[in-house]
Motif scaffolding. Sequence first.
Motif, PDB file in Angstrom:
ATOM      1  N   MET A 163       0.847  -1.196   0.000  1.00  0.00           N
ATOM      2  CA  MET A 163       0.000   0.000   0.000  1.00  0.00           C
ATOM      3  C   MET A 163       0.880   1.243   0.000  1.00  0.00           C
ATOM      4  N   ALA A 164       0.443   2.289  -0.691  1.00  0.00           N
ATOM      5  CA  ALA A 164       1.237   3.518  -0.774  1.00  0.00           C
ATOM      6  C   ALA A 164       1.358   4.168   0.593  1.00  0.00           C
ATOM      7  N   HIS A 165       2.511   4.778   0.849  1.00  0.00           N
ATOM      8  CA  HIS A 165       2.708   5.509   2.094  1.00  0.00           C
ATOM      9  C   HIS A 165       3.477   6.788   1.804  1.00  0.00           C
ATOM     10  N   ALA A 166       3.258   7.814   2.657  1.00  0.00           N
ATOM     11  CA  ALA A 166       3.826   9.146   2.413  1.00  0.00           C
ATOM     12  C   ALA A 166       4.755   9.561   3.551  1.00  0.00           C
ATOM     13  N   ASN A 167       5.707  10.420   3.211  1.00  0.00           N
ATOM     14  CA  ASN A 167       6.599  10.991   4.220  1.00  0.00           C
ATOM     15  C   ASN A 167       6.926  12.428   3.854  1.00  0.00           C
ATOM     16  N   LYS A 168       7.379  13.176   4.854  1.00  0.00           N
ATOM     17  CA  LYS A 168       7.681  14.585   4.634  1.00  0.00           C
ATOM     18  C   LYS A 168       9.001  14.756   3.891  1.00  0.00           C
ATOM     19  N   VAL A 169       9.051  15.819   3.087  1.00  0.00           N
ATOM     20  CA  VAL A 169      10.286  16.204   2.412  1.00  0.00           C
ATOM     21  C   VAL A 169      10.504  17.682   2.725  1.00  0.00           C
ATOM     22  N   TYR A 170      11.539  17.969   3.535  1.00  0.00           N
ATOM     23  CA  TYR A 170      11.781  19.346   3.969  1.00  0.00           C
ATOM     24  C   TYR A 170      12.512  20.115   2.872  1.00  0.00           C
ATOM     25  N   LYS A 171      12.115  21.341   2.724  1.00  0.00           N
ATOM     26  CA  LYS A 171      12.743  22.199   1.734  1.00  0.00           C
ATOM     27  C   LYS A 171      14.088  22.689   2.235  1.00  0.00           C
ATOM     28  N   VAL A 172      14.995  22.933   1.299  1.00  0.00           N
ATOM     29  CA  VAL A 172      16.337  23.405   1.623  1.00  0.00           C
ATOM     30  C   VAL A 172      16.528  24.782   1.010  1.00  0.00           C
ATOM     31  N   ARG A 173      17.050  25.709   1.805  1.00  0.00           N
ATOM     32  CA  ARG A 173      17.300  27.059   1.313  1.00  0.00           C
ATOM     33  C   ARG A 173      18.703  27.478   1.745  1.00  0.00           C
ATOM     34  N   ASN A 174      19.493  27.913   0.775  1.00  0.00           N
ATOM     35  CA  ASN A 174      20.880  28.316   1.043  1.00  0.00           C
ATOM     36  C   ASN A 174      21.669  27.218   1.749  1.00  0.00           C
ATOM     37  N   GLY A 175      21.387  25.983   1.369  1.00  0.00           N
ATOM     38  CA  GLY A 175      22.120  24.849   1.916  1.00  0.00           C
ATOM     39  C   GLY A 175      21.642  24.407   3.275  1.00  0.00           C
ATOM     40  N   LYS A 176      20.584  25.019   3.822  1.00  0.00           N
ATOM     41  CA  LYS A 176      20.095  24.666   5.154  1.00  0.00           C
ATOM     42  C   LYS A 176      18.662  24.168   5.070  1.00  0.00           C
ATOM     43  N   THR A 177      18.377  23.133   5.850  1.00  0.00           N
ATOM     44  CA  THR A 177      17.032  22.580   5.900  1.00  0.00           C
ATOM     45  C   THR A 177      16.124  23.533   6.663  1.00  0.00           C
ATOM     46  N   LYS A 197      11.962  24.570   7.984  1.00  0.00           N
ATOM     47  CA  LYS A 197      10.825  23.879   8.593  1.00  0.00           C
ATOM     48  C   LYS A 197       9.690  23.637   7.590  1.00  0.00           C
ATOM     49  N   ALA A 198       9.772  24.269   6.426  1.00  0.00           N
ATOM     50  CA  ALA A 198       8.748  24.077   5.395  1.00  0.00           C
ATOM     51  C   ALA A 198       8.931  22.715   4.735  1.00  0.00           C
ATOM     52  N   PHE A 199       7.830  22.070   4.391  1.00  0.00           N
ATOM     53  CA  PHE A 199       7.924  20.736   3.793  1.00  0.00           C
ATOM     54  C   PHE A 199       6.718  20.469   2.874  1.00  0.00           C
ATOM     55  N   THR A 200       6.908  19.482   2.003  1.00  0.00           N
ATOM     56  CA  THR A 200       5.823  18.899   1.208  1.00  0.00           C
ATOM     57  C   THR A 200       5.827  17.404   1.482  1.00  0.00           C
ATOM     58  N   TRP A 201       4.879  16.693   0.835  1.00  0.00           N
ATOM     59  CA  TRP A 201       4.770  15.257   1.068  1.00  0.00           C
ATOM     60  C   TRP A 201       5.173  14.477  -0.178  1.00  0.00           C
ATOM     61  N   ARG A 202       5.886  13.390   0.052  1.00  0.00           N
ATOM     62  CA  ARG A 202       6.286  12.483  -1.014  1.00  0.00           C
ATOM     63  C   ARG A 202       5.645  11.126  -0.763  1.00  0.00           C
ATOM     64  N   VAL A 203       5.092  10.538  -1.840  1.00  0.00           N
ATOM     65  CA  VAL A 203       4.451   9.237  -1.709  1.00  0.00           C
ATOM     66  C   VAL A 203       5.297   8.188  -2.405  1.00  0.00           C
ATOM     67  N   LYS A 204       5.355   7.009  -1.815  1.00  0.00           N
ATOM     68  CA  LYS A 204       5.999   5.852  -2.437  1.00  0.00           C
ATOM     69  C   LYS A 204       4.937   4.790  -2.688  1.00  0.00           C
ATOM     70  N   TYR A 205       5.002   4.184  -3.880  1.00  0.00           N
ATOM     71  CA  TYR A 205       4.041   3.128  -4.216  1.00  0.00           C
ATOM     72  C   TYR A 205       4.776   2.008  -4.933  1.00  0.00           C
ATOM     73  N   LYS A 206       4.217   0.802  -4.836  1.00  0.00           N
ATOM     74  CA  LYS A 206       4.886  -0.388  -5.373  1.00  0.00           C
ATOM     75  C   LYS A 206       4.691  -0.461  -6.886  1.00  0.00           C
ATOM     76  N   ALA A 207       5.800  -0.596  -7.599  1.00  0.00           N
ATOM     77  CA  ALA A 207       5.768  -0.680  -9.055  1.00  0.00           C
ATOM     78  C   ALA A 207       5.270  -2.048  -9.504  1.00  0.00           C
ATOM     79  N   PRO A 208       4.918  -2.212 -10.786  1.00  0.00           N
ATOM     80  CA  PRO A 208       4.492  -3.536 -11.279  1.00  0.00           C
ATOM     81  C   PRO A 208       5.605  -4.567 -11.099  1.00  0.00           C
ATOM     82  N   GLU A 209       5.223  -5.815 -11.030  1.00  0.00           N
ATOM     83  CA  GLU A 209       6.181  -6.907 -10.846  1.00  0.00           C
ATOM     84  C   GLU A 209       7.202  -6.896 -11.981  1.00  0.00           C
ATOM     85  N   GLY A 210       8.469  -6.970 -11.617  1.00  0.00           N
ATOM     86  CA  GLY A 210       9.543  -6.973 -12.588  1.00  0.00           C
ATOM     87  C   GLY A 210      10.075  -5.596 -12.933  1.00  0.00           C
ATOM     88  N   HIS A 211       9.428  -4.560 -12.433  1.00  0.00           N
ATOM     89  CA  HIS A 211       9.876  -3.194 -12.730  1.00  0.00           C
ATOM     90  C   HIS A 211      11.089  -2.847 -11.879  1.00  0.00           C
TER      91      HIS A 211
END
Length: 434
Positions: free
Chosen positions: A1-15, A17-31
């Motif tokens: 099942m797909a699941h999401a995690n935060k991705v913090y933005k980087v500015r001037n080389g520093k992380t 507190k602002a973030f967006t969400w990234r989702v990971k999902y399972k690719a077709p078999e053999g991919h």
Amino acid sequence: MAHANKVYKVRNGKTTKAFTWRVKYKAPEGHVPEWLSESGFPTKKLAEDWGNEQERLIREGTWIDPAKQAVSFGEFARTFMASRKKRGRTVGTRWDKLELHILPRWDGVPLRKISWFDVDTWQQTMGIEDVSRGHCVSLMSSIMTAAVDAGYLTVNPLFGRRRTKDTSGDAAMPKAPKIKRDGGPRPEDAVLLAERLGPAVGIHVLTTAFGGLRWGEGLGLHRDNTLLTRRQPWGSGEFVCPVLRVVEEYAEYTERDADGRKTGYVVRLEATKNDGSTRDIDVPPFLAQLLRHHLADWPHPRVFCTPSGRPWLRGNWSRMFRPACDGRPEREKRQGVAHRAAWEPILPGLDMRALRALHDTMQAELGVKEPLAFEAAGHRRPGIKRHYQKPTAAMRAERLDGLEETFQRAMGNVGLETLWGRVNLQKSLRSSVS
């Protein structure tokens, strides 16, 4: 099942507190890789919903790999052309349409962004004949269908659509015909043209008009396949007649490599156009007699070729053929230049394709039955009837009688008893029963 995690933005080389969400999902078999991801979602729910939708599409078999979604039409068109093994002239014609008309507009456009509305609007603006516009759209549709089969698209938006045709202004006016005569060419035109061009070339003209060979088929006709014998049961005996066996043809085109780059101009023997084109053509008696004289005189393996034995190039043929049809002025004798008599026009615009069409017109006029008419023209008869109805000996005899009578009548109408002043064309018996 797909699941999401935060991705913090980087500015001037520093992380930050602002973030967006990234989702990971399972690719077709053999991919590879096994898991895929997509970033930039503002909330966790939107990210997971998007990932779950991808997994649903994977289960249904309608998912499109993101790497394929970005592929442009031009990129896939080149893959398509490299994977389709067609006759050399067919490949050259397709590349010409792609380079001259299609790719200048659609090369960099992603496949998924091509819509029927945009294609239909574009084809109306093309400054070419309407039939060529249709060929361009048809080729695009073939490529898009292949993209569906290869998993780049879920549907071809061009499939089965009817083009909008321009009916405003001059577009609605009928196009001027190439041959400005009602009814097109006549058998008399073929006879006059053959007489004017002389025996070596005139026999090619008559064979096209009374045999229905395509241009390339005529050039490819070998003397070993000329005036063979057909034997077919007929009543209590046997129908016998001479035939021309069409098994190959010459094609003239620009050769290209797998990437579409031009590698040179070639004139090459190829297999016939399709299975219906490989055929034996029954030859009427007058034409068989003329061909026997020609074969006795002609030193080359190919029956219709240049005096040096090479296949005619279209340009060289046209320089000789066009004045014979369209007429030419007299050329006075001067130093280094021989006198040339003037020629009155026979039929301006006449060409070898029109002579082949004349053959089919004569067959219709003579009432040649469909099974034989399609066979003689090298056309694949549509429908179930082609499996049930076959040419009979009676049909063949009727066709040959009709063509023989048409030729003899044409000779009388133009006041000729012989051709080229050396061949006596006494009306001979038609195909025999033995």
